[in-house]
Design a protein around this motif. Structure first.
Motif, short mmCIF file in Angstrom:
data_model
loop_
_atom_site.label_atom_id
_atom_site.label_comp_id
_atom_site.label_asym_id
_atom_site.label_seq_id
_atom_site.Cartn_x
_atom_site.Cartn_y
_atom_site.Cartn_z
N ASN A 282 50.65 -12.41 -139.35
CA ASN A 282 49.23 -12.10 -139.43
C ASN A 282 49.04 -10.58 -139.41
O ASN A 282 49.45 -9.91 -138.45
N GLU B 196 41.81 -11.08 -130.83
CA GLU B 196 40.85 -12.18 -130.67
C GLU B 196 40.55 -12.83 -132.02
O GLU B 196 40.47 -14.06 -132.13
N GLU B 197 40.39 -12.01 -133.06
CA GLU B 197 40.15 -12.55 -134.40
C GLU B 197 41.33 -13.39 -134.87
O GLU B 197 41.16 -14.34 -135.66
N GLY C 188 43.08 -15.25 -132.88
CA GLY C 188 43.20 -16.43 -132.04
C GLY C 188 43.87 -16.22 -130.70
O GLY C 188 44.28 -17.18 -130.05
N TRP C 189 43.94 -14.97 -130.24
CA TRP C 189 44.58 -14.66 -128.96
C TRP C 189 43.55 -14.11 -127.99
O TRP C 189 42.77 -13.22 -128.33
N THR C 190 43.56 -14.64 -126.78
CA THR C 190 42.63 -14.19 -125.73
C THR C 190 43.38 -14.01 -124.42
O THR C 190 44.42 -14.64 -124.19
N ASN D 32 47.51 -17.92 -126.90
CA ASN D 32 46.88 -18.50 -128.08
C ASN D 32 46.10 -19.75 -127.69
O ASN D 32 45.99 -20.08 -126.50
N ALA D 33 45.60 -20.47 -128.69
CA ALA D 33 44.76 -21.64 -128.42
C ALA D 33 45.51 -22.73 -127.68
O ALA D 33 44.90 -23.55 -126.96
#
Length: 608
Positions: free
Chosen positions: A329, A419-420, A422-424, A432-433
């Motif tokens: 990514n 964050e865009e 998919g990581w927080t 990840n989610a």
């Protein structure tokens, strides 16, 4: 093309037909060949312009490598061999002048001939060309070498084989290679393949050669002693066949060259300070300015020499393995580049003395221009506009930090991109989610110390920066054999990376970034880059019939590679730095390529 078709033994009628065809061809034999136009040196040149034809012969020197080795065959994929061997012990049909973008002159071959389209090339061997054991270099050896390297050799040699339609003897000392696709560079690449002795390998496996199976070459040096992993000793062959040919005049002047192996660069530097090594290359400007004041340097027994050059910066840094998530990514790769905090790292390690690499061809006329793409470059990029990484058309510059250790602004940008993707941050860790934490495995070897200087210090600073994003960086330091195995198997997340580039990029670009071999074990496309734009622009480079089109295609390629964020760039080596004993001398005239594997020690000499 079937290998059987390309075997050297042909029916007599084929050989006769080839000789007749050669006599009718509208081409003239020449002493050299250039990528564009004519080579700069005349047929009666005395020596290369950066060599001293009157340089004395003699002297013994010791150089240092880091890591170890388990092979003395640099032409196969198996094992790790000293990098110097393919430059010192073996020769090709033609030799390159490092004072021209891409010109070749006769070495084993006395002449070269090709047609206007360069759909074929023919070489005529010198009558006196000999291997180190005294046996003649024959057309049979040449044909066998091309086939064997193309099918069993190191990956760097295999690409050419698939582009050869036929290879056959056309005279007692002549061989013609016909290509199966339009590519003007192939005639030059063919001239640079190392020539090996066929008879040595009869009944033996070339690809599975053991340590003691040292390939016989025709070069000026032969291995006369070694101890696995510790040292290799080479001596100049007193019966070297090519001592008087113009290409070799004033080169390969040292009688004995020994390569000692050390655990890391720090130990090697201490050995140099103690007088155990004859020369070292220094890549850190701050260290060059502050740590070369030891007693031998103060006495004048050690000399510091700087060598400017005009070649591209190439790319040095930390490559990300895009074959695996999340490094596939671009947002993640940009975030990791933002977190790298180059300005702080550069100030800490080099005192801010070395500029950052701006692009793969930066520092040369082939490098992309700042701002939006325009003119021919924009035209070449337009067909791929929908798939290009952000910044390719608009212009991309590696992110710049504020120079502080915390680098807050770039960290905020990095978090937004993550964050865009998919990581927080959850419980202090970036996840990840699925709740899996973000971990990076940075694989380095002893040899990496010569790829990215002070890699351990850089990794330590970078790890602290990544912690602020909730990312854990683990450094795995392995020996050279393990490292080669890991990288060949693509078993890494990130690794130190160095790719030197020339003023005449060509087919090697497919090896470095082409999609075809991205997932092949042992590929030189370390980051696993797959891009139709990259593949198409490399094709444009190779098909260019004018220098202007070639430059435009290279600048377009530079944009795609740079905006792809495949490597986190560090500092450029804008000048070569060699510290050496005072007895080592060099010519006053420098090549446009500056220092490199075929400059030091090839054109230096020993003088008390």
């Amino acid at each position: 093309m079937s290998p059987d078709y390309l075997r050297p033994l042909r029916p007599a009628i084929v050989g006769i037909a080839s000789i007749l065809a050669a006599s009718l061809a509208s081409a003239e034999s020449a002493h050299g060949i250039a990528m564009y136009g004519d080579p700069a040196l005349p047929p009666d040149f005395v020596s290369l312009p950066y060599a001293n034809p009157d340089a004395p012969k003699g002297g013994k020197v010791v150089f240092g490598n880091t890591g170890g080795y388990n092979s003395l065959n640099p032409f196969v994929q198996k094992g790790t061999s000293p990098w110097q061997l393919r430059f010192w012990t073996h020769e090709s049909l033609m030799g390159r002048s490092w004072d021209e973008p891409f010109s070749l002159y006769g070495l084993l071959a006395e002449s070269v001939e090709t047609d206007s389209d360069r759909s074929w090339v023919e070489f005529t061997l010198r009558d006196n060309a000999r291997f180190s054991d005294g046996s003649p270099v024959t057309v049979d050896d040449v044909i066998w070498s091309y086939e064997t390297l193309g099918t069993e050799g190191h990956l760097r040699y295999r690409g050419l084989w698939g582009k050869i339609e036929s290879i056959e003897q056309t005279g007692p000392r002549s061989v013609r290679i016909t290509f199966n696709e339009p590519d003007r560079e192939l005639a030059l690449i063919a001239g640079l393949r190392p020539i090996l002795q066929k008879a040595q390998w009869e009944g033996k496996s070339f690809a599975d050669a053991q340590l003691h199976d040292i390939p016989i070459g025709s070069g000026p040096y032969v291995i006369d002693d070694y101890e696995a992993g510790r040292y290799v000793n080479l001596r100049r062959n007193p019966d070297y066949w090519g001592a008087d040919i113009p290409y070799r005049k004033g080169t390969m002047n040292l009688d004995d060259m020994r390569i000692e192996f050390y655990g890391d660069g720090t130990v090697a530097f201490e050995a140099f300070k103690a007088g155990e090594l004859s020369a070292v290359r220094e890549f850190n400007a701050d260290k060059w300015n502050t740590q070369y004041n030891f007693p031998a340097a103060q006495r004048g027994d050690v000399v510091k020499t700087e060598i400017p050059h005009q070649k591209p910066s190439g790319m040095t840094g930390f490559a990300m393995n895009t074959r695996k998530a999340p490094f596939d990514n671009w947002r993640v790769r940009e975030a990791l580049t933002l977190a790298f905090n180059f300005e702080f790292i550069n100030d800490t390690i080099t005192g801010g003395a070395q500029p950052r690499i701006a692009s793969y061809f930066s520092g040369s006329k082939l490098g992309m221009k700042p701002g939006p793409a325009s003119g021919r470059v924009a035209e070449l990029l337009q067909p791929y506009a929908a798939e290009l990484p952000p910044g390719t058309l608009e212009g991309y510059v590696p992110p710049q930090g504020d120079g502080t250790e915390r680098n807050r602004r770039n960290v905020r940008k990095a978090l937004k991109l993550l964050e865009e993707a998919g990581w927080t941050v959850q419980d202090g860790l970036l996840r990840n989610a699925d709740g899996a934490p973000f971990r990076i495995d940075l694989v380095i070897s002893q040899g990496s110390l010569n790829v990215v200087q002070d890699v351990s210090v850089i990794a330590e600073i970078y790890a602290r920066a990544l912690e602020r994003l909730g990312i854990q960086l683990t450094v795995e330091k392995v020996d050279d054999a393990q490292y080669t195995s890991r990288i060949d198997a693509q078993d890494f997340d990130m690794t130190p990376f160095r790719r030197a580039l020339s003023l005449s990029p060509g087919n090697e670009q497919r090896l470095y970034w082409g999609s075809e071999n991205a997932d092949t074990a042992g590929t030189r496309n370390v980051m696993g880059l797959t891009s139709p734009a990259v593949d198409g622009l490399i094709d444009e480079m190779l098909a260019s019939e004018s220098h202007e089109d070639f430059v435009a295609a290279t600048r377009a390629l530079d944009r795609v590679l740079t905006a792809g964020r495949y490597v986190i760039p560090v500092w450029s080596f804008d000048v070569g730095r060699i510290a050496h004993i005072k007895e080592l001398k060099q010519p006053e005239t420098l090549p446009i390529y500056g220092d490199g594997p075929e400059y030091m020690p090839q054109v230096w000499w020993y003088q008390d």
